[in-house]
Design a protein around this motif. Structure first.
Motif: not given
Length: 127
Positions: A102-105, A93-94, A91
């Motif tokens: 991704s910047e979006r968790p 996880n920044p 998943s």
């Protein structure tokens, strides 16, 4: 016991020294990001294998008498911990190292900030 303490010290140093942002950034700027992560992963796995091998050489000291219900705890907590570890690794996880960035968790980060660490803690508690 000396070998175990040495292996533990090496493993701890491998996870403490590169955690300093300045140290890690300096190493990455010299050898590159991909080389750093491959070398760091290999060194960490070797140190972990050495730590396990040294631990297996230690004398067995029972902390308590084993009961049949102890196995039930492991059968519940180990899969739950494993699920969190896998979910945390796949998943985005920044705040942590994952397979996907991704910047979006991802969804599991909504449950816990560090699902891999929590998964290992739950797995360890079951043992």
């Amino acid at each position: 016991m000396t070998e175990f303490l040495a292996a533990f010290a090496v493993f701890l140093a491998l996870h403490s020294i590169p955690a300093a942002p300045a140290v890690r950034a300096g190493i990455i700027s010299r050898i590159g990001r991909r080389t750093y992560f491959v070398a760091y992963s290999a060194a960490s796995l070797l140190a972990l294998a050495w730590l396990f091998a040294a631990a297996l050489k230690l004398d067995y000291v029972p902390l308590w008498d084993l009961q049949p219900w102890h196995a039930a705890i492991t059968f519940v907590l180990a899969p739950l911990g494993g699920l969190l570890v896998i979910a945390g690794l796949i998943s985005p996880n920044p705040l942590s190292i994952t397979v996907r960035s991704s910047e979006r968790p991802g969804a599991v980060v909504g449950i816990t900030r560090h699902p891999v660490l929590l998964g290992f803690a739950i797995w360890a508690a079951g043992h």
